[in-house]
Write a protein that holds these residues in place. Structure first.
Motif, PDB file in Angstrom:
ATOM      1  N   PHE A  93      -0.362  10.370   6.987  1.00 56.34           N
ATOM      2  CA  PHE A  93       0.510   9.319   7.274  1.00 56.34           C
ATOM      3  C   PHE A  93      -0.070   8.205   6.321  1.00 56.34           C
ATOM      4  CE2 PHE A  93       1.550   5.082   9.368  1.00 56.34           C
ATOM      5  CZ  PHE A  93       2.819   5.331  10.045  1.00 56.34           C
ATOM      6  N   THR A  94       0.951   7.677   5.502  1.00 53.46           N
ATOM      7  CA  THR A  94       0.565   6.699   4.301  1.00 53.46           C
ATOM      8  C   THR A  94       1.309   5.324   4.312  1.00 53.46           C
ATOM      9  OG1 THR A  94       2.186   7.646   2.699  1.00 53.46           O
ATOM     10  CG2 THR A  94      -0.018   8.889   3.054  1.00 53.46           C
ATOM     11  N   LEU A  95       1.130   4.631   3.486  1.00 50.57           N
ATOM     12  CA  LEU A  95       1.927   3.543   3.070  1.00 50.57           C
ATOM     13  C   LEU A  95       3.227   3.812   2.876  1.00 50.57           C
ATOM     14  CD1 LEU A  95       1.587   0.446   3.210  1.00 50.57           C
ATOM     15  CD2 LEU A  95       1.317   0.411   0.760  1.00 50.57           C
ATOM     16  N   ASP A  96       3.651   4.859   2.282  1.00 51.84           N
ATOM     17  CA  ASP A  96       5.105   5.462   2.140  1.00 51.84           C
ATOM     18  C   ASP A  96       5.813   5.619   3.371  1.00 51.84           C
ATOM     19  OD1 ASP A  96       5.041   5.106  -0.777  1.00 51.84           O
ATOM     20  OD2 ASP A  96       4.413   7.118  -1.078  1.00 51.84           O
ATOM     21  N   ASP A  97       5.036   6.092   4.505  1.00 55.36           N
ATOM     22  CA  ASP A  97       5.782   6.367   5.699  1.00 55.36           C
ATOM     23  C   ASP A  97       6.089   4.790   6.323  1.00 55.36           C
ATOM     24  OD1 ASP A  97       5.475   9.093   6.495  1.00 55.36           O
ATOM     25  OD2 ASP A  97       3.491   8.747   5.727  1.00 55.36           O
ATOM     26  N   VAL A  98       5.164   3.886   6.165  1.00 53.11           N
ATOM     27  CA  VAL A  98       5.451   2.455   6.420  1.00 53.11           C
ATOM     28  C   VAL A  98       7.004   2.035   5.649  1.00 53.11           C
ATOM     29  CG1 VAL A  98       4.665  -0.113   6.332  1.00 53.11           C
ATOM     30  CG2 VAL A  98       3.127   1.724   7.099  1.00 53.11           C
ATOM     31  N   ILE A 117       6.027  -4.185  11.606  1.00 49.71           N
ATOM     32  CA  ILE A 117       4.882  -3.418  11.068  1.00 49.71           C
ATOM     33  C   ILE A 117       3.723  -4.070  10.680  1.00 49.71           C
ATOM     34  CG2 ILE A 117       4.028  -1.383   9.642  1.00 49.71           C
ATOM     35  CD1 ILE A 117       6.488   0.018  10.350  1.00 49.71           C
ATOM     36  N   VAL A 118       2.308  -3.832  11.191  1.00 53.25           N
ATOM     37  CA  VAL A 118       1.324  -4.818  10.749  1.00 53.25           C
ATOM     38  C   VAL A 118       0.222  -3.819   9.973  1.00 53.25           C
ATOM     39  CG1 VAL A 118      -0.393  -6.315  11.768  1.00 53.25           C
ATOM     40  CG2 VAL A 118       1.874  -5.903  12.970  1.00 53.25           C
ATOM     41  N   LEU A 119      -0.257  -4.274   8.924  1.00 49.26           N
ATOM     42  CA  LEU A 119      -0.909  -3.798   8.084  1.00 49.26           C
ATOM     43  C   LEU A 119      -2.245  -4.127   8.485  1.00 49.26           C
ATOM     44  CD1 LEU A 119       0.803  -3.531   4.625  1.00 49.26           C
ATOM     45  CD2 LEU A 119       0.836  -2.114   6.534  1.00 49.26           C
ATOM     46  N   LEU A 120      -3.392  -3.107   8.357  1.00 46.18           N
ATOM     47  CA  LEU A 120      -4.699  -3.737   8.603  1.00 46.18           C
ATOM     48  C   LEU A 120      -5.496  -3.585   7.314  1.00 46.18           C
ATOM     49  CD1 LEU A 120      -7.365  -4.143  10.233  1.00 46.18           C
ATOM     50  CD2 LEU A 120      -7.732  -1.578  10.356  1.00 46.18           C
ATOM     51  N   VAL A 121      -5.900  -4.703   6.565  1.00 45.87           N
ATOM     52  CA  VAL A 121      -6.414  -4.832   5.307  1.00 45.87           C
ATOM     53  C   VAL A 121      -8.044  -5.173   5.218  1.00 45.87           C
ATOM     54  CG1 VAL A 121      -5.910  -5.967   3.062  1.00 45.87           C
ATOM     55  CG2 VAL A 121      -4.274  -5.623   4.732  1.00 45.87           C
ATOM     56  N   ALA A 122      -8.923  -4.200   4.435  1.00 44.64           N
ATOM     57  CA  ALA A 122      -9.999  -4.676   4.409  1.00 44.64           C
ATOM     58  C   ALA A 122     -10.473  -5.834   3.403  1.00 44.64           C
ATOM     59  CB  ALA A 122     -10.828  -3.138   3.793  1.00 44.64           C
ATOM     60  N   PRO A 123     -11.682  -6.344   3.513  1.00 47.99           N
ATOM     61  CA  PRO A 123     -12.197  -7.401   2.741  1.00 47.99           C
ATOM     62  C   PRO A 123     -11.938  -7.154   1.130  1.00 47.99           C
ATOM     63  CG  PRO A 123     -13.748  -7.209   4.337  1.00 47.99           C
ATOM     64  CD  PRO A 123     -12.835  -5.951   4.483  1.00 47.99           C
ATOM     65  N   ASP A 124     -11.909  -6.118   0.760  1.00 42.48           N
ATOM     66  CA  ASP A 124     -11.845  -5.724  -0.524  1.00 42.48           C
ATOM     67  C   ASP A 124     -10.358  -5.223  -0.942  1.00 42.48           C
ATOM     68  OD1 ASP A 124     -11.547  -3.203   0.594  1.00 42.48           O
ATOM     69  OD2 ASP A 124     -13.048  -2.363  -0.539  1.00 42.48           O
ATOM     70  N   ALA A 125      -9.409  -5.329  -0.183  1.00 45.40           N
ATOM     71  CA  ALA A 125      -8.030  -5.390  -0.433  1.00 45.40           C
ATOM     72  C   ALA A 125      -7.382  -3.849   0.022  1.00 45.40           C
ATOM     73  CB  ALA A 125      -7.619  -5.784  -1.845  1.00 45.40           C
ATOM     74  N   ARG A 126      -8.361  -3.217   0.331  1.00 46.91           N
ATOM     75  CA  ARG A 126      -7.914  -1.695   0.695  1.00 46.91           C
ATOM     76  C   ARG A 126      -6.968  -1.936   1.944  1.00 46.91           C
ATOM     77  NH1 ARG A 126     -11.721   0.928   3.143  1.00 46.91           N
ATOM     78  NH2 ARG A 126     -13.134  -0.671   3.268  1.00 46.91           N
ATOM     79  N   ILE A 127      -5.607  -1.038   1.999  1.00 51.56           N
ATOM     80  CA  ILE A 127      -4.870  -1.126   3.170  1.00 51.56           C
ATOM     81  C   ILE A 127      -5.020   0.114   3.842  1.00 51.56           C
ATOM     82  CG2 ILE A 127      -2.581  -1.219   3.890  1.00 51.56           C
ATOM     83  CD1 ILE A 127      -1.762  -2.507   1.118  1.00 51.56           C
ATOM     84  N   VAL A 128      -5.695   0.064   4.881  1.00 49.32           N
ATOM     85  CA  VAL A 128      -6.667   1.191   5.793  1.00 49.32           C
ATOM     86  C   VAL A 128      -5.447   1.682   6.832  1.00 49.32           C
ATOM     87  CG1 VAL A 128      -8.954   0.573   4.868  1.00 49.32           C
ATOM     88  CG2 VAL A 128      -8.035  -0.098   7.000  1.00 49.32           C
ATOM     89  N   GLY A 129      -4.519   1.031   7.339  1.00 50.10           N
ATOM     90  CA  GLY A 129      -3.732   1.482   8.350  1.00 50.10           C
ATOM     91  C   GLY A 129      -2.586   0.544   8.773  1.00 50.10           C
ATOM     92  N   ALA A 130      -1.986   0.928   9.821  1.00 51.09           N
ATOM     93  CA  ALA A 130      -0.826   0.351  10.261  1.00 51.09           C
ATOM     94  C   ALA A 130      -0.568   0.309  11.621  1.00 51.09           C
ATOM     95  CB  ALA A 130       0.325   0.719   9.451  1.00 51.09           C
ATOM     96  N   THR A 131      -0.096  -0.706  12.584  1.00 50.27           N
ATOM     97  CA  THR A 131       0.246  -0.640  13.782  1.00 50.27           C
ATOM     98  C   THR A 131       1.576  -1.191  14.196  1.00 50.27           C
ATOM     99  OG1 THR A 131      -0.447  -0.694  16.014  1.00 50.27           O
ATOM    100  CG2 THR A 131      -0.954  -2.651  14.663  1.00 50.27           C
ATOM    101  N   ILE A 132       2.021  -1.462  15.259  1.00 51.73           N
ATOM    102  CA  ILE A 132       3.384  -2.209  15.501  1.00 51.73           C
ATOM    103  C   ILE A 132       3.032  -3.374  16.034  1.00 51.73           C
ATOM    104  CG2 ILE A 132       5.395  -2.072  16.976  1.00 51.73           C
ATOM    105  CD1 ILE A 132       4.903   0.763  17.303  1.00 51.73           C
TER     106      ILE A 132
END
Length: 380
Positions: free
Chosen positions: A257-262, A202-217
């Motif tokens: 769908f949140t980081l807890d789902d990841v 699983i791959v996280l998408l992270v914004a410059p300010d450290a917000r984790i905004v999404g995920a993919t495979i």
């Protein structure tokens, strides 16, 4: 092999109720899009890259222009409109040795000096000493330090165990910006590698300010022979043409769908060879040794990413099922189909070829800037 893009298969049964971000090319060049309520929105007038959309938090699809329903868009890998990797100028980072099983397999690679035939005996020795105990050791704790001392005394300590149970995670740069391939593309292994495997993650998408905004495979292809010979070959083992693939779109986090789902995701893998070989595997994110937020924190601890980044979280999967000769385990063959799936994120599918035979990477940062400028999408 050419695959027909099927939205339900690529994104999962709840794809219409989710929000997704990615890129397509309708003949003019890379275009950032958001999919919401099943509708594709061209976001290029709001921001010309996925990286800028995320950095400026421009994730409301109404800021874009509705194109059509995703199901009727007619996406393909080779034609127009063409599905691209969902990221553009973000840095591509990866965390290694984040699961106990993968830690053991890295030690085996090292002890066997990259020789698949010698791995069986090394594996037996390590499992006899460590067994499943490594999975219960929290990195950086006194218990981890005590295990390190015992393994050093027995001559079994490894640099891989250092990052598995020590205070510092392994965080490395997997691929250059714009070099990743997407859903349905060929994925490459070095033509001179004889022991390699996929790494379903699983791959996280992270914004410059450290917000984790999404995920993919993702698939962080691994060359076990190269890295096993020397950890100094990590760059050569990891960064090759077409050796990094990402899912069709990145699912944006929201209440559904949140980081807890990841954290509780089960990542499934299936490999089907043209020789009839089939291998199934799974990776349970609940067994990860470091929390995803901790891995993001370590990636950012002494570095800034003004365009944001994606972070591969590592894998539990390390195939040992023999493919050809007894005791030599698994390695890829050209033509293998690799399928990786996770609930809420859909399925990524790629065909294995060599990095030399894969389509060359020709569209880099200069080409992107020229393309966006010609389309009038760059502004001060």
């Amino acid at each position: 092999m050419t695959f027909d893009f099927d939205t339900l298969d690529a994104l999962g049964p709840d794809w219409r109720t989710a929000r997704w971000i990615g890129r397509i090319d309708r003949g003019e060049g890379p275009t950032p899009v958001i999919v919401a309520g099943g509708i594709v929105f061209d976001m290029s007038k709001a921001a010309p890259t996925v990286a800028e959309l995320v950095a400026r938090d421009l994730l409301d699809p109404t800021a874009g222009e509705a194109i059509c329903d995703l199901d009727t868009l007619g996406l393909s890998v080779g034609g127009v409109p063409r599905l691209l990797s969902p990221i553009d100028v973000q840095c591509v980072k990866a965390a290694g040795v984040t699961f106990a099983v993968s830690a053991l397999e890295r030690v085996i690679e090292e002890q066997a000096r990259g020789d698949a035939g010698a791995a069986t005996a090394v594996r037996a020795r390590l499992e006899d000493r460590i067994g499943g105990g490594l999975a219960h050791v929290v990195p950086g704790t006194p218990e981890a330090a005590a295990l390190k001392t015992a393994l050093i005394e027995e001559g079994l300590w490894s640099q891989y165990l250092e990052v598995a149970i020590g205070p510092d995670a392994e965080i490395f740069t997997k691929a250059p910006s714009l070099s990743t391939v997407g859903w349905g593309a060929d994925i490459g292994v070095r033509s001179d590698s004889t022991w390699n495997n996929p790494e379903p993650e699983i791959v996280l998408l992270v914004a410059p300010d450290a917000r984790i905004v999404g995920a993919t495979i993702g698939n962080d292809v691994n060359l076990r022979d190269f890295e096993g010979r020397s950890a100094l070959l990590l760059g050569k083992a990891k960064d090759n043409n077409a050796s990094c693939s990402l899912g069709a779109f990145i699912r944006l986090f929201d209440d559904s769908f949140t980081l807890d789902d990841v954290r509780r995701a089960e990542v499934a893998l299936r490999i089907e060879g043209t020789d009839g070989y089939v291998l199934d595997g799974a990776s349970s994110m609940s067994q990860i040794s470091r929390d995803p937020e901790e891995l993001v924190r370590q990636a950012l601890s002494e570095h800034q990413y003004p365009d944001g980044f994606v972070l591969f979280l590592g894998t539990l999967f390390a195939p040992t099922k023999d493919r050809d000769d007894v005791g030599r385990g698994f390695t890829h063959k050209s033509g293998d189909t690799v399928s990786i799936a996770a609930p809420g994120l859909g399925r990524l599918i790629n065909t294995v070829t060599t990095s030399k035979a894969a389509a060359p990477w020709e569209f880099g940062l200069v080409a992107l800037m020229r393309n966006l400028a010609a389309r009038g999408l760059l502004s001060a």
